[in-house]
Design an enzyme around this catalytic site. Structure first.
Site, PDB file in Angstrom:
ATOM      1  N   HIS A  40       6.363   8.656 -24.791  1.00 33.31           N
ATOM      2  CA  HIS A  40       7.052   7.799 -23.804  1.00 33.31           C
ATOM      3  C   HIS A  40       6.072   6.825 -23.137  1.00 33.31           C
ATOM      4  CE1 HIS A  40      10.272  10.876 -24.067  1.00 33.31           C
ATOM      5  NE2 HIS A  40       9.251  11.725 -24.043  1.00 33.31           N
ATOM      6  N   SER A  45      -7.063 -19.100 -24.817  1.00 32.41           N
ATOM      7  CA  SER A  45      -5.945 -19.834 -24.239  1.00 32.41           C
ATOM      8  C   SER A  45      -6.419 -21.240 -23.922  1.00 32.41           C
ATOM      9  CB  SER A  45      -5.486 -19.134 -22.965  1.00 32.41           C
ATOM     10  OG  SER A  45      -4.813 -20.049 -22.111  1.00 32.41           O
ATOM     11  N   LYS A 105      -8.933 -15.716 -21.263  1.00 29.93           N
ATOM     12  CA  LYS A 105      -8.068 -14.991 -22.195  1.00 29.93           C
ATOM     13  C   LYS A 105      -8.711 -14.732 -23.555  1.00 29.93           C
ATOM     14  CE  LYS A 105      -4.355 -13.848 -21.750  1.00 29.93           C
ATOM     15  NZ  LYS A 105      -3.089 -14.591 -21.732  1.00 29.93           N
TER      16      LYS A 105
END
Ligand code: ARG
Length: 453
Positions: free
Chosen positions: A153, A274, A280
């Site tokens: 999960h 980016s 990034k």
């Protein structure tokens, strides 16, 4: 090719919707191999002279060389690869070329070509799967003992090692390879001789043709042979499922390379920046792999849907089998290759993995197991540990620092001995469980298995 019956030229738009040579040209080698085998059988049956056979064979080989060299002009007015090659052969060698199509139809011809194509590409895919398995195995070996949380999960569950995690993907890929090998037995069947749908009044040696083309056997029902596209749907499914596995791997790596997890670092060569945010470093390969899997599944729906409404036997709808097939094969080949390269260069941030795995909550189950070994029934043990977890959460005291005896006297002072990752992993010795010793012996097993083929 059918001018006898028609008085008008095919309309331009009909040629546009009907042509397939813009993509089925890539079957040319298989089309030529099939035609040579067919012509040889004609020669053996006395339908061609030796001279005619040799003209056909060398004519086809020359066409093949021209296509290889990029010196062949494909014409959409000739619809498909089969008619392009046959028309060019007849243009080059004359009357012998016009005999080639005896006892054959494009229906058994296209089925032959695509089966040969699938067979060849399946080998390439299998090699690609092996390469990715090797890359994963290499990382599994390097980080065999690196402790990391495993999740259900997407919530921390229990500690495993990075090696164990990557070996899970080696297993998945092994099943993909098994499905590919199994599918091959149904691909490698010769439809040649089935003609348009009812064979031919001219009997050629089907077994001889099949043998020359490396087929394991000949098809046993002419109608089925020209209508069947199961082998294409099956291959697209096998590819799709392999894509689904790669997509799950991608998702793991996208999580693992995030600042929140920080378990893995990809090479600059396999990430992008980016144009706006200078900090990034994006896992585009993983995202594209995940995204392309959507196409692979779309291709499976496309082929199954194209087949589902068709009466026997050949219907032109079946020409729509090729683009999804080619696209799935191309896509998986590329994704396997780029993932193998990216994973081989991937580094694991072991200190981050260990820090996350050091959350004592990951050993709550081990604490319950400890109570079980003291004679407490598991359901009761689960409840007692649940109370300890609740106390830990409520007081902000780490589970391993709680005074467990205040929760229940069953927790003696020895209970805290479970809060050792080393002990916890070392205890997981059953087959398939992640003790470091088990992981290392699995790695040794895979090393042997993957080096031999
Ligand atoms: N290009 C066709 C295909 O891919 C070849 C078979 C055509 N047969 C026919 N009867 N029109 O399916």
């Amino acid at each position: 090719m059918w001018k006898g019956r028609f008085a008008k030229e095919t309309a331009e738009l009909v040629q546009q919707i009907g042509e397939s040579v813009s993509y089925d040209w890539r079957l040319y080698q298989h089309d030529i191999a099939g035609s040579i085998a067919h012509a040889r059988a004609q020669y053996k049956a006395g339908l061609l002279t030796e001279e005619e056979f040799s003209q056909i064979e060398s004519g086809l080989r020359e066409i093949e060389a021209d296509i290889n060299a990029g010196n062949f002009e494909f014409r959409t007015s000739l619809e498909d690869i089969h008619m392009n090659i046959e028309a060019e052969l007849t243009r080059r060698i004359g009357p012998a070329g016009a005999k080639l199509h005896t006892a054959r139809s494009r229906n058994d011809q296209v089925a032959t070509d695509t089966r040969l194509y699938c067979r060849a590409e399946m080998e390439v895919l299998a090699a690609g799967i092996r390469d990715l398995q090797r890359a994963l195995l290499d990382r599994a070996e390097k980080y065999a003992a690196t402790v990391v949380p495993a999740y259900t999960h997407l919530q921390r569950g229990q500690p495993v090692t990075v090696g164990h995690h990557f070996l899970a993907y080696v297993e998945m890929l092994e099943r993909d390879l098994g499905r590919l090998t199994d599918a091959r037995t149904r691909v490698n069947v010769s439809p040649l001789g089935s003609g348009a749908l009812a064979g031919s009044t001219i009997n050629l040696d089907r077994h001889g043709i099949a043998k020359e083309l490396g087929f394991d056997r000949v098809s046993t029902n002419s109608m089925d042979a020209v209508a069947d596209r199961d082998y294409i749907a099956e291959l697209i499914f096998v590819i799709g499922l392999c894509g689904v596995h790669l997509s799950r791997l991608s998702e793991d790596l996208i999580l693992w390379t995030s600042a929140e997890f920080g378990f893995a670092a990809l090479s600059d060569a396999h990430t992008t920046g980016s144009s706006l945010m200078p900090q990034k470093k994006n896992p585009d390969v993983c995202e594209l792999t995940r995204g392309k899997t959507g196409r692979l599944l779309g291709n499976l729906v496309a082929i199954l849907t194209a087949i589902k409404g068709l009466p026997l036997t050949y219907n032109r709808d079946l020409q729509e089998d090729k683009e999804p097939l080619f696209d799935s094969i191309d896509t998986l080949k590329l994704t396997l290759a780029v993932n193998a390269e990216m994973i081989a260069a991937m580094e694991i941030r072991e200190e981050r993995c260990r820090a996350a795995a050091s959350d004592p909550m990951l050993l709550a189950t081990d604490l319950a197991d400890w109570l079980v070994r003291q004679g407490v029934p598991f359901r009761h043990a689960h409840e007692l540990v649940g109370k300890a977890v609740a106390a830990s959460v409520a007081t902000g005291t780490p589970l391993d620092q709680l005074d467990l005896a205040t929760i229940d006297p069953a927790f003696t002072s020895d209970a805290t001995s479970v809060f050792s990752l080393e002990t916890a992993l070392a205890a997981r010795t059953n087959p398939g469980a992640p003790s470091i010793e088990n992981v290392r012996s699995e790695i040794a097993r895979w090393n042997t298995g993957l080096s031999s083929n």
